[in-house]
Structures are given as C-alpha cells and as structure tokens.
Write a protein that holds these residues in place. Sequence first.
Motif, PDB file in Angstrom:
ATOM      1  N   SER A 138     -21.840 -21.069  -4.396  1.00  0.00           N
ATOM      2  CA  SER A 138     -20.545 -20.720  -4.166  1.00  0.00           C
ATOM      3  C   SER A 138     -20.486 -19.300  -3.788  1.00  0.00           C
ATOM      4  CB  SER A 138     -19.403 -21.260  -5.081  1.00  0.00           C
ATOM      5  OG  SER A 138     -19.695 -20.446  -6.347  1.00  0.00           O
ATOM      6  N   LEU A 139     -19.633 -18.925  -3.230  1.00  0.00           N
ATOM      7  CA  LEU A 139     -19.521 -17.188  -2.850  1.00  0.00           C
ATOM      8  C   LEU A 139     -19.005 -16.604  -4.013  1.00  0.00           C
ATOM      9  CD1 LEU A 139     -17.491 -17.581   0.593  1.00  0.00           C
ATOM     10  CD2 LEU A 139     -19.990 -16.643   0.209  1.00  0.00           C
ATOM     11  N   PRO A 140     -19.319 -15.568  -4.192  1.00  0.00           N
ATOM     12  CA  PRO A 140     -18.856 -14.414  -5.355  1.00  0.00           C
ATOM     13  C   PRO A 140     -17.418 -14.194  -5.017  1.00  0.00           C
ATOM     14  CG  PRO A 140     -20.025 -13.140  -3.877  1.00  0.00           C
ATOM     15  CD  PRO A 140     -20.247 -14.514  -3.298  1.00  0.00           C
ATOM     16  N   VAL A 141     -16.882 -14.117  -6.522  1.00  0.00           N
ATOM     17  CA  VAL A 141     -15.311 -13.911  -6.226  1.00  0.00           C
ATOM     18  C   VAL A 141     -15.044 -12.177  -7.155  1.00  0.00           C
ATOM     19  CG1 VAL A 141     -14.643 -16.072  -6.538  1.00  0.00           C
ATOM     20  CG2 VAL A 141     -15.237 -15.218  -8.482  1.00  0.00           C
ATOM     21  N   PRO A 142     -14.203 -11.453  -6.393  1.00  0.00           N
ATOM     22  CA  PRO A 142     -14.063 -10.212  -7.244  1.00  0.00           C
ATOM     23  C   PRO A 142     -13.629 -10.156  -8.553  1.00  0.00           C
ATOM     24  CG  PRO A 142     -12.188 -10.642  -5.679  1.00  0.00           C
ATOM     25  CD  PRO A 142     -13.185 -11.859  -5.429  1.00  0.00           C
ATOM     26  N   GLY A 143     -13.545  -9.284  -9.312  1.00  0.00           N
ATOM     27  CA  GLY A 143     -13.223  -9.136 -10.680  1.00  0.00           C
ATOM     28  C   GLY A 143     -13.588  -7.812 -11.317  1.00  0.00           C
ATOM     29  N   LEU A 144     -13.099  -7.446 -12.325  1.00  0.00           N
ATOM     30  CA  LEU A 144     -13.338  -6.416 -13.231  1.00  0.00           C
ATOM     31  C   LEU A 144     -14.380  -6.548 -14.286  1.00  0.00           C
ATOM     32  CD1 LEU A 144      -9.579  -5.010 -13.627  1.00  0.00           C
ATOM     33  CD2 LEU A 144     -11.104  -4.140 -11.949  1.00  0.00           C
ATOM     34  N   PRO A 145     -15.238  -5.427 -14.299  1.00  0.00           N
ATOM     35  CA  PRO A 145     -16.346  -5.618 -15.314  1.00  0.00           C
ATOM     36  C   PRO A 145     -15.595  -5.976 -16.621  1.00  0.00           C
ATOM     37  CG  PRO A 145     -16.213  -3.457 -14.551  1.00  0.00           C
ATOM     38  CD  PRO A 145     -15.129  -4.066 -13.404  1.00  0.00           C
ATOM     39  N   ASP A 146     -16.186  -6.645 -17.651  1.00  0.00           N
ATOM     40  CA  ASP A 146     -15.975  -6.945 -18.677  1.00  0.00           C
ATOM     41  C   ASP A 146     -16.193  -5.947 -19.996  1.00  0.00           C
ATOM     42  OD1 ASP A 146     -14.626  -8.229 -20.993  1.00  0.00           O
ATOM     43  OD2 ASP A 146     -16.247  -9.784 -21.359  1.00  0.00           O
ATOM     44  N   VAL A 147     -15.623  -4.565 -19.990  1.00  0.00           N
ATOM     45  CA  VAL A 147     -15.854  -3.516 -20.767  1.00  0.00           C
ATOM     46  C   VAL A 147     -14.655  -2.867 -21.306  1.00  0.00           C
ATOM     47  CG1 VAL A 147     -18.029  -3.061 -19.842  1.00  0.00           C
ATOM     48  CG2 VAL A 147     -16.152  -1.979 -18.874  1.00  0.00           C
ATOM     49  N   PRO A 148     -14.719  -2.558 -22.198  1.00  0.00           N
ATOM     50  CA  PRO A 148     -13.431  -1.555 -22.501  1.00  0.00           C
ATOM     51  C   PRO A 148     -13.285  -0.444 -21.923  1.00  0.00           C
ATOM     52  CG  PRO A 148     -15.138  -1.428 -24.167  1.00  0.00           C
ATOM     53  CD  PRO A 148     -15.568  -2.632 -23.495  1.00  0.00           C
ATOM     54  N   PHE A 149     -12.030  -0.055 -21.438  1.00  0.00           N
ATOM     55  CA  PHE A 149     -11.987   0.874 -20.420  1.00  0.00           C
ATOM     56  C   PHE A 149     -11.539   2.310 -21.334  1.00  0.00           C
ATOM     57  CE2 PHE A 149     -11.331  -2.377 -17.587  1.00  0.00           C
ATOM     58  CZ  PHE A 149     -11.931  -1.959 -16.521  1.00  0.00           C
ATOM     59  N   THR A 150     -12.782   2.866 -21.950  1.00  0.00           N
ATOM     60  CA  THR A 150     -12.571   4.132 -22.892  1.00  0.00           C
ATOM     61  C   THR A 150     -13.529   4.976 -22.734  1.00  0.00           C
ATOM     62  OG1 THR A 150     -14.245   2.983 -24.362  1.00  0.00           O
ATOM     63  CG2 THR A 150     -11.884   2.434 -24.830  1.00  0.00           C
ATOM     64  N   LEU A 151     -13.364   6.248 -23.298  1.00  0.00           N
ATOM     65  CA  LEU A 151     -14.223   7.374 -22.963  1.00  0.00           C
ATOM     66  C   LEU A 151     -15.791   7.096 -23.302  1.00  0.00           C
ATOM     67  CD1 LEU A 151     -14.516  10.573 -21.815  1.00  0.00           C
ATOM     68  CD2 LEU A 151     -13.753  11.084 -24.236  1.00  0.00           C
ATOM     69  N   ASP A 152     -15.723   6.414 -24.610  1.00  0.00           N
ATOM     70  CA  ASP A 152     -17.075   6.016 -24.992  1.00  0.00           C
ATOM     71  C   ASP A 152     -17.739   5.368 -24.148  1.00  0.00           C
ATOM     72  OD1 ASP A 152     -16.524   7.293 -27.328  1.00  0.00           O
ATOM     73  OD2 ASP A 152     -16.020   5.581 -28.453  1.00  0.00           O
ATOM     74  N   SER A 153     -17.133   4.295 -23.331  1.00  0.00           N
ATOM     75  CA  SER A 153     -17.729   3.425 -22.255  1.00  0.00           C
ATOM     76  C   SER A 153     -18.257   4.197 -21.100  1.00  0.00           C
ATOM     77  CB  SER A 153     -16.790   2.263 -21.838  1.00  0.00           C
ATOM     78  OG  SER A 153     -16.464   1.541 -22.702  1.00  0.00           O
ATOM     79  N   LEU A 154     -17.624   5.120 -20.802  1.00  0.00           N
ATOM     80  CA  LEU A 154     -17.603   6.133 -19.943  1.00  0.00           C
ATOM     81  C   LEU A 154     -19.089   6.980 -19.886  1.00  0.00           C
ATOM     82  CD1 LEU A 154     -17.084   7.005 -16.983  1.00  0.00           C
ATOM     83  CD2 LEU A 154     -15.636   8.708 -18.055  1.00  0.00           C
ATOM     84  N   THR A 155     -19.018   7.482 -21.251  1.00  0.00           N
ATOM     85  CA  THR A 155     -19.977   8.372 -21.484  1.00  0.00           C
ATOM     86  C   THR A 155     -21.317   7.570 -21.629  1.00  0.00           C
ATOM     87  OG1 THR A 155     -19.513   8.163 -23.724  1.00  0.00           O
ATOM     88  CG2 THR A 155     -18.698  10.110 -22.579  1.00  0.00           C
ATOM     89  N   LEU A 156     -21.249   6.189 -22.018  1.00  0.00           N
ATOM     90  CA  LEU A 156     -22.383   5.194 -22.071  1.00  0.00           C
ATOM     91  C   LEU A 156     -23.173   5.027 -20.942  1.00  0.00           C
ATOM     92  CD1 LEU A 156     -24.285   3.528 -23.785  1.00  0.00           C
ATOM     93  CD2 LEU A 156     -22.627   1.648 -23.477  1.00  0.00           C
ATOM     94  N   ILE A 157     -22.188   4.679 -19.847  1.00  0.00           N
ATOM     95  CA  ILE A 157     -22.814   4.272 -18.619  1.00  0.00           C
ATOM     96  C   ILE A 157     -23.102   5.707 -17.471  1.00  0.00           C
ATOM     97  CG2 ILE A 157     -21.530   2.194 -18.649  1.00  0.00           C
ATOM     98  CD1 ILE A 157     -19.553   2.973 -16.744  1.00  0.00           C
ATOM     99  N   ALA A 158     -22.470   6.654 -17.772  1.00  0.00           N
ATOM    100  CA  ALA A 158     -22.599   7.664 -16.646  1.00  0.00           C
ATOM    101  C   ALA A 158     -24.075   8.178 -16.428  1.00  0.00           C
ATOM    102  CB  ALA A 158     -21.739   8.754 -17.343  1.00  0.00           C
ATOM    103  N   PRO A 159     -24.948   8.393 -17.662  1.00  0.00           N
ATOM    104  CA  PRO A 159     -26.306   8.620 -17.124  1.00  0.00           C
ATOM    105  C   PRO A 159     -27.051   7.575 -16.459  1.00  0.00           C
ATOM    106  CG  PRO A 159     -25.834   9.043 -19.602  1.00  0.00           C
ATOM    107  CD  PRO A 159     -24.632   8.192 -18.936  1.00  0.00           C
ATOM    108  N   TYR A 160     -26.724   6.237 -16.718  1.00  0.00           N
ATOM    109  CA  TYR A 160     -27.410   5.219 -15.908  1.00  0.00           C
ATOM    110  C   TYR A 160     -26.705   5.278 -14.363  1.00  0.00           C
ATOM    111  CZ  TYR A 160     -28.937   3.274 -20.195  1.00  0.00           C
ATOM    112  OH  TYR A 160     -29.601   3.215 -21.606  1.00  0.00           O
ATOM    113  N   ALA A 161     -25.544   5.418 -14.507  1.00  0.00           N
ATOM    114  CA  ALA A 161     -24.914   5.640 -12.974  1.00  0.00           C
ATOM    115  C   ALA A 161     -25.250   6.717 -12.244  1.00  0.00           C
ATOM    116  CB  ALA A 161     -23.351   5.590 -13.158  1.00  0.00           C
ATOM    117  N   LEU A 162     -25.487   7.914 -12.786  1.00  0.00           N
ATOM    118  CA  LEU A 162     -25.971   9.058 -11.945  1.00  0.00           C
ATOM    119  C   LEU A 162     -27.574   8.977 -11.685  1.00  0.00           C
ATOM    120  CD1 LEU A 162     -25.492  11.732 -11.012  1.00  0.00           C
ATOM    121  CD2 LEU A 162     -26.209  12.650 -13.065  1.00  0.00           C
ATOM    122  N   ALA A 163     -28.399   8.179 -12.379  1.00  0.00           N
ATOM    123  CA  ALA A 163     -29.715   7.977 -12.193  1.00  0.00           C
ATOM    124  C   ALA A 163     -29.864   6.980 -11.118  1.00  0.00           C
ATOM    125  CB  ALA A 163     -30.560   7.494 -13.361  1.00  0.00           C
ATOM    126  N   MET A 164     -29.067   6.140 -11.092  1.00  0.00           N
ATOM    127  CA  MET A 164     -29.001   4.851 -10.104  1.00  0.00           C
ATOM    128  C   MET A 164     -28.660   5.577  -8.685  1.00  0.00           C
ATOM    129  SD  MET A 164     -26.569   1.409  -9.858  1.00  0.00           S
ATOM    130  CE  MET A 164     -26.423   0.566  -8.244  1.00  0.00           C
TER     131      MET A 164
END
Length: 504
Positions: free
Chosen positions: A216-242
């Motif tokens: 089946s086709l993919p459906v849109p949605g939000l990532p299942d993560v808490p929208f907090t500053l801790d989440s941002l600081t965790l994913i930011a280095p990986y996101a910048l490298a990517m």
Amino acid sequence: MSSSPFSVPSRLRGPRRPAPPAWLSPKVLRTEVLGGLVVALALIPEAISFSIIAGVDPAIGLFASFTMAVVIAVVGGRPAMISAATGAVALVIAPLNREHGLGYMIAAVILAGVFQVVLGALGVAKLIRFIPRSVMVGFVNSLAILVFMAQVTEMRDVPWAVYPLLAAGLALMVFFPRVTKTVPAPLVSIVILTAVTVAAGIAVPTVGDKGALPSSLPVPGLPDVPFTLDSLTLIAPYALAMAVVGLMESLMTAKLVDEITDTRSSKTRESVGQGVANIVTGFFGGMGGCAMIGQTMINVKVSGARTRLSTFLAGAFLMVLCIAFGPLVSRIPMAALVAVMVMVCFATFDWHSIAPKTLRRMPAGEITVMVLTVGCVVATHNLAVGVVAGSVTAMVIFAKRVAHLVNVTSVLDPDGGQVVYCVTGALFFASSNELVGRFDYVGDPDRVVIDMSSAHIWDASSVAALDAVETKYRRLGKRVEIVGLNEHSARLHGTLSGELSPGQ
C-alpha cells in the motif's frame, strides 16, 4: 506578395498557441518513460539493501525512494538526476535508529531537510566551484568502485547458475544496442533473464529474497517522539551530518550530470529541493536520501533521459511495481540487476584518468589528490570524507606551488641614494612568509622603495610581512616607501598596516 482575399487578418486570428514541451514528442517521451522504468527496477533491491543498513523495514527504504524521486522531480534543480534512499544517508542515521528507535530517525530526517533548505538558501551550493577537477575525477571513480564492490557481495556463495545469467545479461547490454536503441538494453536484459529463470525454473536469488515489498502507499504522519529540547539536541548532530553528506553527494552528482549532458543546472535550487524532498519523505515515514550516482547514470548515460519526467516516473513506477506487480517483481533474478549495475560501473569510471599516457602528463600533485580521494572514499565508504580530504590536499599543494611564484628584484640608483625593490606575484599566508628575507637591510641605502605594481595583497599575513620589512629598516634609521598598490591591495594595506603587531 499580397495575401489571399480569403485569408483571415492576423489581428483576428487570436493568440498563437505555445509550442508543446519537448518531452511530449513521441521519441523523447518513450526515452523518458523507459528510462524511468529501468531506474525503478534498479531502485528496488538498492532501497531494500539500504534499509537493511539503516536497520529498518524494507518498506521504509522503498517509501523514501518513492517520495524523494517524485518530489525532487518537481522542486530539484538538476533535471533527470535520480534521488532516493542511499547508502551514505543510511550509514549516518543507522546508529540513531539502533540506539533510540525509528521515531527519532524519522525526526532526524525531517530536521536534516530543514538544515538543507537553510544551507541552500545561504548559498552553500556555490562552494562546489572550489572542488578541483582531480577531486571530481576521484569522486566519480570511487563511486564506480563502491557500486561495483556492492555487486560483488551478490556474486558470492550463490548457485552456479548465477554466473551464466550474469554473463548473458552483460552480453545483452553490450550487443543489443547494435540492433536497436529504441528500447533500453538494461530493460531488455531484465525482462529476458526473468523470463528464462521463471520458465526454466532456475533457482537463483531474486528480488523477493531481499525483503517483502509494500502492498500500500505510505500515509503522512508525525514522528513518534517527544517534542522537547532534549529530543532536538539528540537528533541535531545526526541531522546535520545527514544534511551535509546528502548535499555534497547531490551537488557532486549534479555537476557530473552537467558535464555529461553539456547543460547547466541550478545548484542552489537543487540544495533547497533536496531539503524539501527529505522533509516530505520524513513526514511519510521514509528514511531520507539524496542523489544516487548509479541510478542517475542508468537514467542519463544508459537510457539517455534528459527531463524531470524520467525522475518522476522512476518514483511512480517504483510504487506501481511494488503494489500492483509485487509478486512478479519479486521473481526478478538479482543476477539481472547486478549485470545492469556492473555495466553502469564500467560506464561511470573515468578510464582515461588512469591511462598511462594521461598519468605521464598529469602533474604529480593532481594524481596524488585523485588517488587520495579514491582511497579515502573506498576505505570509509563515506563520500564526504574523500571529497574533503582531496579538496584540502589540493589546496595545500596549490598554496605550496603558488608560494614559490613570488619574486623580488632590486635596482640600485646610479648615485646610490636609493634602491627600488620590485615585488611580483600573489602575496598570501604561504608566499608572504619568505618576503621578509628577500631584502638587504644592512647594505641598502637610507631610502628604500618597494614597488608593488606587479603584486597583489590577499590577506593580513601579507600586510604583516610588509610591516615587518618596514620595521627592520626603521630600526636601522632608513625610510621605506611602498608604491604601486592596486585598489584592493591599497585598501587592505591601509586598513591593517600597523594594527597587526602588538609592538606597533
């Protein structure tokens, strides 16, 4: 010649209809459609393999390839270039998925897209012009080697029937174009080898062995993560490298396609487009991606596609093949797709760059840069490492070479009252270091003229060197006059002279 009395005056005919787009012509349309189909077939095992590298379900890699190709076909800056899930991106985000889960990985993909949009808007694409040709050649050759190495794993510990199928696929792609180029030879090879293996019941590895195809086709949605500053600081280095790795690979691939097609593309639009495509991909639950050199070469060099239509259809066909023809596609022998990719590797590699005649004429520094780029990429499987290492090495070699082009000659007046030093060349941090030792401070007369008419000051190091020369003469009671500065050099010298040394 007078017009016919029965003709309609031009002012009453109405506006002339615009000419239809070039891709609507039957010949071009056929090329684009068939090119997109071949790329879609080649994308399936690649996307599944990259999903395994990232540690996610194969459907996530296939969804990423679908959304990346469809979106970049609209918003990208390089027509006919293929963007999809890639190994470079998979390697960057795999640790995040392994340690923190799929939700954080999807969030990192979206943030990486935002970073790419920002970097594109800031003009990071303009930096591509500072990458030397030797690095570009090394980039192309290393990609061909990496793609070939990936195919070697598909030829190990397999039934003996794989090898004659592989040889037959290569032979078809070499000789079929001599019969007709109407249908791409890779597509013919895939169809014939699939028909042979199915009809004869030959047991060989197939696409279906790589993983289950989505239904089946993919459906849109939000990532299942808490929208907090801790989440941002965790994913930011990986996101910048990517973001950086994805942009570098995409811009280098776009530059390569520019050369192959003899056309220009908007690198800024491509940078922003890559970001938009990754944002959309993230919201649809994909693993993100960037430009793919192998599939792009299939589309541009093998199939002859030149428009956005082929890119769009590659993504569209990918989902159609998975959802509507999944059972049939699953039976395609991997040998057929390996043969296509081996042919792409052969066509991608710049054989002229390693020809003995070329190596004899090429400066040793450029050969070193090319080999270093290839070595770093192949050793790390990271294109960014190789490109950065090659570019830095090329800059060091260039600086060392240019540093020796500065020349200082002196002419003493007949009456011995003054000496004129003529400085020639570009003064910057590497070349200006030797400038101080080119003057006879003790033996020169009381008046010294430094003529800069044939020189150019590029940085603060050069101004500091001239200040050091003046200081040495001043301590001996001699007067120095600097003349002939061009506008840029005079402005830089006037601003910084006397301000760079604590003692002044």
